[in-house]
Structures are given as structure tokens and as C-alpha cells.
Design a protein around this motif. Structure first.
Motif, short mmCIF file in Angstrom:
data_model
loop_
_atom_site.label_atom_id
_atom_site.label_comp_id
_atom_site.label_asym_id
_atom_site.label_seq_id
_atom_site.Cartn_x
_atom_site.Cartn_y
_atom_site.Cartn_z
N ASP A 134 0.78 -1.27 0.10
CA ASP A 134 0.31 -0.05 -0.12
C ASP A 134 0.93 1.39 -0.03
O ASP A 134 2.09 1.29 -0.11
CB ASP A 134 -0.94 -0.03 1.11
CG ASP A 134 -0.47 0.17 2.50
OD1 ASP A 134 0.82 0.34 2.49
OD2 ASP A 134 -0.84 -0.10 3.53
N LYS A 138 3.31 -0.96 3.20
CA LYS A 138 3.14 -2.48 3.97
C LYS A 138 2.46 -3.59 2.97
O LYS A 138 1.79 -3.09 1.89
CB LYS A 138 1.74 -1.89 5.09
CG LYS A 138 2.50 -1.09 6.02
CD LYS A 138 1.38 -0.91 7.07
CE LYS A 138 1.86 -0.09 8.19
NZ LYS A 138 0.80 0.41 9.24
N ARG A 140 0.30 -6.12 1.26
CA ARG A 140 -1.16 -6.29 1.55
C ARG A 140 -1.62 -7.38 0.93
O ARG A 140 -2.84 -8.24 1.08
CB ARG A 140 -1.81 -5.04 0.90
CG ARG A 140 -1.58 -3.68 1.69
CD ARG A 140 -1.86 -3.77 3.16
NE ARG A 140 -3.28 -4.17 3.31
CZ ARG A 140 -4.12 -3.02 3.66
NH1 ARG A 140 -3.90 -1.85 3.52
NH2 ARG A 140 -5.44 -3.50 3.98
N ASP A 157 -3.68 -7.43 6.32
CA ASP A 157 -4.78 -6.23 6.86
C ASP A 157 -3.73 -4.83 6.54
O ASP A 157 -2.51 -4.98 6.58
CB ASP A 157 -5.37 -6.22 8.01
CG ASP A 157 -4.70 -6.52 9.10
OD1 ASP A 157 -3.63 -6.16 9.26
OD2 ASP A 157 -5.18 -7.11 10.30
N LYS A 158 -4.05 -3.82 7.13
CA LYS A 158 -3.43 -2.52 7.20
C LYS A 158 -2.23 -2.59 8.22
O LYS A 158 -1.34 -2.12 8.13
CB LYS A 158 -4.38 -1.24 7.70
CG LYS A 158 -4.79 -1.38 8.73
CD LYS A 158 -5.76 0.15 9.18
CE LYS A 158 -6.41 -0.04 10.52
NZ LYS A 158 -5.32 -0.17 11.69
N ASP A 159 -2.15 -3.94 9.05
CA ASP A 159 -1.28 -3.84 10.19
C ASP A 159 -0.16 -5.19 9.72
O ASP A 159 0.63 -5.57 10.42
CB ASP A 159 -1.83 -4.37 11.73
CG ASP A 159 -2.46 -3.16 11.95
OD1 ASP A 159 -1.96 -2.22 12.12
OD2 ASP A 159 -3.65 -3.38 12.75
#
Length: 233
Positions: A134, A138, A140, A157-159
Motif C-alpha cells: 500500500d 506495507k 497487503r 490487513d493494514k497492520d
């Protein structure tokens, strides 16, 4: 149910290995880009005019535009790596293609802020993978194939925590796993070469609660387990 867990575990091992390989490759690409482009900036000069050559042999090669800005830089390193970088009109690197002394090869695409967004890699062991990142770099989505004929896709996920994993294996199995925000398996569905198929549901503690399956001969099963089964008298 044990069969599902064993097969899903193997799929996760494949995905985890690909994620580690891609992550290492990203750092290698970034480091190599710095070496190649830094050398390019030093050597970049305004073009003096047209020239024709039968062949050119050099350790580094740079192409500049009409304003003298570096647009393409190619070079090799002492440890056996070779790379080509393409830069935009603002001299920001956008594409980086590399081969490495260990047999790996990769291509990385970056956005206008020089953040890597896509990385494609082939490994010396026969595996290959593509990772989408992203705007914060990160990971994805990752997709890969292995030398044994397996293929898998993982969504994060975003983490950067794994949430969905899907894969096919050389033995004919296909499976999908859904994980919660803590990366614990909650649902696993699989079909097998034998013709059987099954789905398993786990609770937040990773304990199996429901299992549904059908064998190749048509036998259907739907076992369930209580969270806290009553004690025997």
C-alpha cells in the motif's frame, strides 16, 4: 479434522516462506538501487550530441534527458549483482530490475514518492512471488508459486497481519483459510484429491468447534464440540 489442520499448516508454511523471501528481496532492491543511482548522479552530464558505437563495454551506464537529468542507470556491484533503474522526470526511481549473485531476480515498481508498490521475484529454489504494497509500503497481497507445483495467495490487513490465505497444492488439494485480527485460524475450507471436502470452524482460542465434511463415497459428517463440555459423573 486433523487432516484439514495438517494440510492448512503446510499451506501457511509456504505462504510464510514467500513473505520472508519477498521482504528480504525488497531490502536488497532498495540497497542496490541506492548504489546504482548514486553512481548515476555522479556520472550524469548534459548530452554532448549524437554518437554511434558498434559495442560498449562498461561497469556502469547512465542515460540523461535533454536537461541533463538522470533517467536510466545501469550497473554491477563487486559481489555479482546487476541492476537497471528507470527514473521519472524528477529523478525519482520508479522501476528497478535486478539479478543477484545468489541466483535471484526481481523487479520492483515504485510510486511518485519512491515508495515500493509491487515487487516480483524469482528465487533460486524455483519459487516465484509477487507482492503488492500500500501507500505506506506495507504488504497487503502476496501471490506465489513453488517448485513442487503449489500456488497460493495471501491477503493482509493494514497492520500486515494475514487475514485470508488460499492455495492449491501439487497433490490436488485446494484450501482457503480465514484468520482473525490476531492471525488465529477461524474458518478453514478444503477439497482433496480423493474427492472429499470439508470445512472447520474454530473459536477465538483456536479450538475446533464445528466440522463439516463429505467423503468421496457420499458419507456426510457434521461433528460439533461444546466450548466447555459437561464433566462425566
Amino acid at each position: 479434522m486433523q487432516t484439514i489442520q495438517q494440510q492448512i499448516g503446510a499451506l501457511q508454511a509456504i505462504v510464510a516462506k514467500q513473505q520472508v523471501s519477498v521482504k528480504r528481496q525488497r531490502f536488497a532492491i532498495i540497497a542496490l538501487a541506492g548504489i546504482i543511482i548514486a553512481g548515476g548522479f555522479i556520472a550524469a552530464v548534459r548530452p554532448a550530441g549524437d554518437a554511434t558505437f558498434d559495442s560498449i563495454t562498461c561497469k556502469g551506464w547512465n542515460v540523461v534527458d535533454e536537461k541533463g537529468k538522470l533517467r536510466i542507470a545501469a550497473g554491477t556491484t563487486e559481489d555479482g549483482d546487476a541492476s537497471v533503474a528507470w527514473l521519472d522526470k524528477d529523478e525519482k526511481r520508479r522501476i528497478m530490475a535486478s539479478t543477484h549473485a545468489n541466483g535471484q531476480a526481481s523487479v520492483a515498481w515504485s510510486d511518485k514518492d519512491e515508495k515500493q508498490r509491487i515487487v516480483a521475484t524469482t528465487l533460486v529454489d524455483g519459487n516465484a512471488s509477487v507482492m503488492w504494497l500500500d501507500k505506506d509500503e506495507k504488504q497487503r497481497v502476496g501471490a506465489g508459486t513453488t517448485a513442487d507445483g503449489s500456488a497460493s495467495v495471501v491477503w493482509l490487513d493494514k497492520d500486515e497481519k494475514r487475514r485470508i490465505e488460499a492455495g492449491t497444492r501439487a497433490n490436488g488439494q485446494a484450501s482457503v483459510v480465514w484468520l482473525d485480527k490476531d492471525e488465529k485460524q477461524r474458518i478453514a475450507a478444503a477439497t482433496f484429491a480423493s474427492g472429499s471436502a470439508s470445512v472447520a470452524w474454530n473459536d477465538k482460542d483456536g479450538k475446533s468447534r464445528i466440522g463439516a465434511g463429505i467423503d468421496a463415497d457420499g458419507t456426510v459428517s457434521l461433528p460439533t464440540k461444546d466450548r466447555n463440555p459437561p464433566k462425566k459423573p
